[in-house]
Design an enzyme around this catalytic site. Structure first.
Site, mmCIF file in Angstrom:
data_model
loop_
_atom_site.group_PDB
_atom_site.id
_atom_site.type_symbol
_atom_site.label_atom_id
_atom_site.label_comp_id
_atom_site.label_asym_id
_atom_site.label_seq_id
_atom_site.Cartn_x
_atom_site.Cartn_y
_atom_site.Cartn_z
ATOM 1 N N GLU A 118 71.307 46.801 -30.938
ATOM 2 C CA GLU A 118 70.429 47.975 -30.906
ATOM 3 C C GLU A 118 71.288 49.233 -30.916
ATOM 4 O OE1 GLU A 118 67.418 47.958 -27.839
ATOM 5 O OE2 GLU A 118 67.540 50.143 -27.612
ATOM 6 N N GLU A 128 67.790 59.201 -27.167
ATOM 7 C CA GLU A 128 66.790 58.948 -26.139
ATOM 8 C C GLU A 128 66.763 60.151 -25.204
ATOM 9 O OE1 GLU A 128 66.202 54.467 -24.877
ATOM 10 O OE2 GLU A 128 68.344 54.939 -24.897
#
Length: 548
Positions: free
Chosen positions: A434, A439
């Protein structure tokens, strides 16, 4: 006959005296090996393999000296050599039979064999076309580690058991600090031959089970004074290791007879897992434990403690795919699909939203994509939002991804711009890998994170960095990643803030797809503020570029 035997006895005694043998040597200790014969089993499959079988009377071991400079001792007289010069070539090999007391007899053997294997690119990268010096990549995590050597494809390509995760970790202990003084020199004179020399500055770092080689007896790995063997020939051969073909270069180096790379583990055979002009990852099986494989990362730029890795410069001129969000309405179905629902255990993170494809949660308006998280009771959840992905529509390996976005605000919001390995259904997370480009959590306003998740470094142990970006909820910023075989670099508004060293031991060498979402709550988002009603992430564009 008795007379001849007496003459032979006298001759052997004289030889013994000249050779300074002990007075109590018996005649059978100095018998010269006789009738040395060497048979050849030459393959015709283009592999270049030849099996030598030597046999002589009175011999206790055998030694093969090959024209590439490598020398091999074979106590049973049998050795398989892979000749790697491309084409049909003839080689002369010297075979020595050793008897007790060190006496020898020899034979010159000529062998003609076809080899279709070559790796001229590896020679060029190793030597720079002439000579190149390599060093420990001491400034990057995992520059020395160990894992299994077995048939478990999920573990036998990286340091699954243990690695030194801190930069310059060996300097923390004086017993191991000699390691980073090493220089590893690869040279060629014509682009075909290859030689190796290790300058260890007089000391080498030894695995504890080989301490006796250097005259030591430490119960732990330690540095010992040790003299390396000087320049030696290197032969290249195709890999036959247990590592899956897509996780290795496919080339193995044999470093002369006694060569090793930095950490002494009793082998001279090193598999090249990955290789670029400035970075090399090697895998070697420990000589006295075939169940252990060690990994060493080298660099062609000598690192300085405290300096950190250097960002490589790449250009990505080719636009592979993009969405400019120019058409009002639902997102383009040829480019985007959706995850619907609350997943398993809140998408694995205890998230509290229900993802939909409704216009209330996802719409294109006025040239931007809007993903809106709302407080509303829907399908058993207190919040709704949307999660878009390009899975099955646009998947790619390596490149530069740019996303210009304005983030939501409110405690409990958790927007993300990220990528997931396309094989996640057969290679469950974190095995698929990932790459989190961006974020942000509302409780830490204006702090932007980028993180990589993969086996050994996932969840709370992901490799993460953060940077402060002013006004993320009111101003558009460009969040981007440059992803190559050797590095993954993260930027905000073209300012680098996170640099990750990539290689084939990690799952970032295959297709990934894009994901855009706004989660609520969960393990990272935290509790949602009672005052929260709704907020949107607005995306101006998504662009994927690749190199020529």
């Amino acid at each position: 006959m008795r007379f001849i035997y007496k003459i032979l006895s006298i001759t052997l005694i004289i030889i013994s005296m000249i050779s300074c043998q002990d007075d109590d040597n018996t005649l059978d200790q100095i018998l010269v090996p006789q009738n040395l014969e060497v048979s050849l089993d030459i393959t015709d499959d283009g592999s270049g393999n030849v099996t030598f079988t030597a046999n002589a009377e009175n011999a206790i071991t055998y030694r093969f000296a090959f024209p590439d400079g490598s020398v091999v001792v074979a106590p049973n007289g049998v050795y398989q050599k892979r000749f790697t010069k491309t084409g049909l070539n003839t080689y002369q090999v010297t075979v020595l039979a050793y008897g007790k007391g060190g006496v020898t007899s020899s034979k010159l053997v000529e062998v003609t064999v076809q080899s279709d294997f070559s790796d001229p690119e590896a020679i060029e990268l190793l030597t720079g076309g002439s000579s190149k010096t390599w060093y420990w990549a001491a400034d990057v995590p995992n520059h020395l580690g160990v894992g299994p050597n077995n048939d478990d494809l999920s573990q036998n390509y990286f340091w699954a058991y243990f690695s030194f995760t801190d930069p310059f970790a060996l300097n923390a202990n004086p017993a191991s600090s000699c390691a980073y003084d090493d220089e590893f020199i690869f040279s060629t004179t014509n682009g075909e031959n290859l030689t190796y020399e290790q300058d260890n500055k007089g000391a080498s770092f030894f695995n504890r089970s080989y301490a006796s080689v250097a005259g030591g007896a430490s119960p732990d790995d330690s540095c010992y004074e040790f003299t390396t063997a000087g320049e030696m020939g290197v032969s290249l051969a195709p890999s036959e290791s247990v590592v899956a073909a897509d996780r290795k270069r496919g080339t193995v180096m044999t470093l002369g007879d006694t060569g090793y790379v930095g950490y002494y583990i009793g082998t001279n055979e090193y598999e090249i897992i990955s290789l670029t002009a400035n970075r090399m990852v090697l895998r070697a099986v420990q000589g006295n434990d075939q169940g252990l494989a060690w990994y060493v990362i080298l660099t062609a730029t000598k690192p300085a403690e405290g300096s950190g890795p250097v960002a490589e410069e790449d250009t990505f001129p080719n636009l592979l795919w993009s969405d400019e969000f120019d058409s009002n309405g639902a997102p383009d179905v040829s480019k985007w699909t959706y995850d619907i629902g609350n997943g398993q255990v809140g998408w694995g993170n205890n998230e509290v939203q229900y993802y939909t494809d409704r216009s209330e949660n996802v719409i294109v308006e006025n040239g931007v994509l809007k993903i809106t998280a709302r407080r509303e009771n829907y399908m058993g959840q207190e919040f709704t939002s949307a999660r878009l992905k390009t899975e099955g529509l646009q998947e790619f390996t390596f490149g530069r991804v740019e996303v210009r976005a304005k983030l939501p605000q409110g405690v409990g919001t958790w927007p993300a711009i990220w990528m997931l390995g396309a094989d996640y259904q057969t290679n469950p997370w974190p095995g698929a890998g990932e790459i989190d480009i961006m974020e942000h959590v509302g409780r830490n306003q204006n702090e932007v994170l980028s993180t990589l998740h993969y086996p050994g470094n996932s969840g709370a142990n992901g490799i993460t960095e953060s940077t402060t970006v002013s006004d993320v909820a009111t101003i558009f910023h460009t969040y981007s990643v440059e992803w190559t075989e050797t590095q993954i670099r993260f930027f905000v508004d073209d300012k680098l803030f996170h640099l990750f060293e990539n290689d084939l031991t990690k799952p970032f060498d295959k297709d990934f797809f894009m994901i855009l979402n706004v989660a609520m709550g969960g393990t990272l988002g935290g509790n949602v503020a009672d005052s929260f009603t709704e907020s949107s992430m607005e995306v101006d564009y998504v662009r994927v570029y690749q190199r020529n």
